[in-house]
Design a protein around this motif. Structure first.
Motif, PDB file in Angstrom:
ATOM      1  N   ILE A  16      60.111  50.801  57.570  1.00  0.00           N
ATOM      2  CA  ILE A  16      61.415  50.871  58.222  1.00  0.00           C
ATOM      3  C   ILE A  16      62.062  49.489  58.201  1.00  0.00           C
ATOM      4  CG2 ILE A  16      62.679  51.472  60.315  1.00  0.00           C
ATOM      5  CD1 ILE A  16      61.196  53.817  58.858  1.00  0.00           C
ATOM      6  N   SER A  55      62.618  50.713  51.264  1.00  0.00           N
ATOM      7  CA  SER A  55      62.221  51.259  52.560  1.00  0.00           C
ATOM      8  C   SER A  55      62.396  52.766  52.618  1.00  0.00           C
ATOM      9  CB  SER A  55      63.051  50.589  53.670  1.00  0.00           C
ATOM     10  OG  SER A  55      62.920  49.180  53.602  1.00  0.00           O
ATOM     11  N   GLY A  57      63.435  54.089  55.729  1.00  0.00           N
ATOM     12  CA  GLY A  57      64.379  54.298  56.821  1.00  0.00           C
ATOM     13  C   GLY A  57      65.025  52.980  57.189  1.00  0.00           C
ATOM     14  N   SER A 196      63.781  52.383  66.673  1.00  0.00           N
ATOM     15  CA  SER A 196      62.863  52.155  65.564  1.00  0.00           C
ATOM     16  C   SER A 196      61.946  53.345  65.345  1.00  0.00           C
ATOM     17  CB  SER A 196      62.050  50.885  65.829  1.00  0.00           C
ATOM     18  OG  SER A 196      61.074  50.667  64.843  1.00  0.00           O
ATOM     19  N   THR A 199      63.695  56.278  63.813  1.00  0.00           N
ATOM     20  CA  THR A 199      63.903  56.082  62.386  1.00  0.00           C
ATOM     21  C   THR A 199      62.646  56.444  61.610  1.00  0.00           C
ATOM     22  OG1 THR A 199      65.349  54.225  62.963  1.00  0.00           O
ATOM     23  CG2 THR A 199      64.794  54.498  60.646  1.00  0.00           C
ATOM     24  N   ALA A 200      61.484  56.004  62.119  1.00  0.00           N
ATOM     25  CA  ALA A 200      60.222  56.313  61.440  1.00  0.00           C
ATOM     26  C   ALA A 200      59.970  57.812  61.393  1.00  0.00           C
ATOM     27  CB  ALA A 200      59.075  55.599  62.144  1.00  0.00           C
ATOM     28  N   ALA A 203      62.006  59.666  58.894  1.00  0.00           N
ATOM     29  CA  ALA A 203      61.651  59.370  57.511  1.00  0.00           C
ATOM     30  C   ALA A 203      60.592  60.301  56.942  1.00  0.00           C
ATOM     31  CB  ALA A 203      61.170  57.920  57.396  1.00  0.00           C
TER      32      ALA A 203
END
Length: 252
Positions: A16, A55, A57, A196, A199-200, A203
């Motif tokens: 990320i 990456s 994300g 954060s 976002t992970a 993904a």
């Protein structure tokens, strides 16, 4: 449900890219590692697009905003949109100054986020409503369900409003998460770290609603578990126990 999403994150360990605020970088990196993802943080305009393309994300967080960072966010966001990876946009303190407000609109005109995450005051500001704030914190009453619906409709994205209850809207479906603990409000960066982790989770494979709700639930349960430890006496002792709890499974 939560276990399956978190296990996917821990198996795949998505990388990320964070363009985030300098106050929370260490806490965010350690929290994401505990959760199961892998952090990278690059801010230079010369490389943000390249790092994003490596990456899975992208997190954009405007907590300690400056002009070069706005440019970097737009470059990284465009790259993320081009390759189809998720973007979480966190408009930290958007109502606080005209500059922050304008920067949010500049970013959102150029970048299409997967989810916009913020407190009620921040999200309300993005749709022209007023909810009382103090600095980066929301202090007034708000109809969170209406706010997330309006944000999602205006920006054609998912929306998550954090607070005593977290309220999300994904693909027009509104849902509520009730896990959490008041100590989260007494530490710097708890909302930034949540961005954060969202976002992970976004993904990895699965429905967006499932992934967002699983992350919110796990995050809140980790706070509850940490606060319940006998050696936790306040915010200072809560933080390491919270990071530990993020690394545990649902059964902990």
């Amino acid at each position: 449900m939560a276990v399956s999403v978190i296990e996917r994150v821990r198996t795949q360990r998505p990388l990320i890219h964070h363009i985030t605020n300098s106050v929370v970088m260490n806490f965010t990196a350690n929290g994401l590692l505990a959760f199961g993802g892998s952090p990278i943080m690059a801010n230079a305009t010369q490389e943000v697009a390249d790092v994003t393309r490596l990456s899975q994300g992208l997190l954009l967080n405007i907590g300690t905003l400056h002009e070069e960072q706005v440019k970097a966010m737009i470059l990284a966001g465009k790259a993320a949109n081009q390759i189809g990876i998720p973007i979480v946009f966190d408009p930290v303190g958007a109502p606080a100054t005209r500059y922050r407000s304008d920067a949010c609109q500049r970013i959102l005109q150029e970048v299409t986020p997967t989810v916009i995450k913020g407190n009620a005051g921040e999200l309300a500001h993005l749709i022209g409503l007023n909810v009382e704030t103090q600095g980066v914190d929301s202090t007034g009453a708000a109809d969170s369900e209406a706010i997330v619906r309006l944000v999602a409709e205006k920006y054609q994205t998912g929306a998550v409003c954090t607070g005593e209850q977290d309220v999300g809207c994904i693909d027009g479906d509104v849902f509520v998460n009730e896990t959490g603990h008041p100590l989260l409000a007494q530490i710097t960066g708890s909302g930034c770290l949540l961005g954060s982790l969202l976002t992970a989770s976004l993904a990895v494979e699965g429905s967006p609603k499932e992934k967002v709700l699983a992350t919110l639930s796990h995050y809140g349960r980790a706070a509850e578990q940490a606060a319940g430890q006998p050696d936790v006496k306040g915010p200072g002792t809560f933080i390491p126990r919270f990071v530990d709890a993020l690394a545990r499974g649902e059964e902990a």
